[in-house]
Design an enzyme around this catalytic site. Structure first.
Site, PDB file in Angstrom:
ATOM      1  N   VAL A 102      37.873  35.697  45.890  1.00  0.00           N
ATOM      2  CA  VAL A 102      39.093  36.384  46.164  1.00  0.00           C
ATOM      3  C   VAL A 102      39.029  37.380  47.434  1.00  0.00           C
ATOM      4  O   VAL A 102      38.138  37.910  47.510  1.00  0.00           O
ATOM      5  CB  VAL A 102      39.306  37.483  44.944  1.00  0.00           C
ATOM      6  CG1 VAL A 102      40.688  38.194  45.079  1.00  0.00           C
ATOM      7  CG2 VAL A 102      39.440  36.627  43.589  1.00  0.00           C
ATOM      8  N   TYR A 151      39.631  44.998  39.003  1.00  0.00           N
ATOM      9  CA  TYR A 151      39.665  43.911  38.043  1.00  0.00           C
ATOM     10  C   TYR A 151      40.212  44.562  36.595  1.00  0.00           C
ATOM     11  O   TYR A 151      40.861  43.903  35.937  1.00  0.00           O
ATOM     12  CB  TYR A 151      38.642  42.958  37.822  1.00  0.00           C
ATOM     13  CG  TYR A 151      38.513  42.092  39.331  1.00  0.00           C
ATOM     14  CD1 TYR A 151      39.535  41.119  39.465  1.00  0.00           C
ATOM     15  CD2 TYR A 151      37.491  42.115  39.892  1.00  0.00           C
ATOM     16  CE1 TYR A 151      39.587  40.280  40.528  1.00  0.00           C
ATOM     17  CE2 TYR A 151      37.448  41.137  41.229  1.00  0.00           C
ATOM     18  CZ  TYR A 151      38.657  40.512  41.362  1.00  0.00           C
ATOM     19  OH  TYR A 151      38.656  39.519  42.619  1.00  0.00           O
TER      20      TYR A 151
END
Lengths: 175, 175
Positions: free
Chosen positions: A112, A155
């Site tokens: 990511v 996250y």
């Protein structure tokens, strides 16, 4: 690419499987040059210029990886989502993520990355939401990842939980 | 299956890629019936009877999963290693594991199971060593898994480290 086109065909109103659709939920970027308007869009196409991807990864300080292996990894990932800035006829790769999967139960998200010039305005979150949406559309129930300490909070905000029920992420090291 | 046969062809002296070879490193099992000798072998073949696999998973108390999805997951796993007891002409599935991967950098191991009748004699360790060896032979550098709390020590002994450099395993939950 036929497999991927059919896999995601019509499954997501935000991402056009054949090419890439505009993402218009508040992601209109302010033009840095001050003149031409830019916008952000996402794509699940895999024909990414790997040197452009390498530049993106360089920009966040990742170690270089052999292009040949990156190509293989993309080819064998279940999902690839890239994020682009479009300014007139010009488009620029500004984010990337991919996931491995058994196509049935589990997926694991890797690599990511959002270009530093585009961080701090919710684009990482938008990118991850695209990834999650695609995986959910494919009926993947167990979406996992391994997060560096400084991105655990990021996250968390997206609905990821660290060590649920004491489950530990583990990495193998040669003895 | 041709891909897998060639993938592992000749790469591992312990596992015959075409069928399955005896594993003779101290894994001669004592005959439970007291008569016929049994031995343990490993296979990377995917044509596993899914009902026999379901029985194995039942034996350790795992929730049932749709056979159709299990078939798909096995088909799309990078590696499947099964463990068998052979007794004369009879063979019995006693262990299983599989891994997803991008075929280049990362692999994640799922569904590690050893039948309770065969636990406590090093067979789980032997199974995992097979998995690791295959992944290393394929030049996968990042071998990962998510371990329930009670098996963290087991994986530690095999060279797995929990949360190295503070990296956290995370699972997504619907909000």
């Amino acid at each position: 690419m036929g497999f991927w086109k059919s896999l995601f065909s019509g499954s997501d109103p935000l991402v056009n499987p054949a090419s890439a659709a505009d993402y218009s939920e508040g992601l209109q970027a302010s033009g840095r040059a001050g003149s031409e308007q830019s916008n952000i869009f996402f794509s699940t196409e895999r024909d990414i210029d790997l040197y452009e991807l390498e530049e993106l990864c360089d920009a966040v300080g990742w170690s270089r990886r052999p292009i040949r292996k990156v190509r293989k990894a993309i080819q064998h990932s279940f999902l690839v989502v890239s994020m682009w800035e479009r300014r007139g006829n010009y488009k620029r790769l500004i984010g990337f993520s991919r996931a491995t999967s058994d196509h049935a139960f589990n997926a694991t998200i890797w690599d990511v990355v959002v270009h530093p010039d585009f961080q701090g305005r919710g684009l990482g979150k938008a990118l991850m939401q695209q990834v999650i949406r695609h995986l959910r559309n494919e009926d993947i129930s167990n979406i996992t990842l391994f997060a560096d300490p400084h991105v655990v909070d990021f996250y968390n905000q997206l609905g990821f939980v660290a060590d649920p029920e004491g489950i530990k992420g583990m990495f193998w090291y040669p003895s």
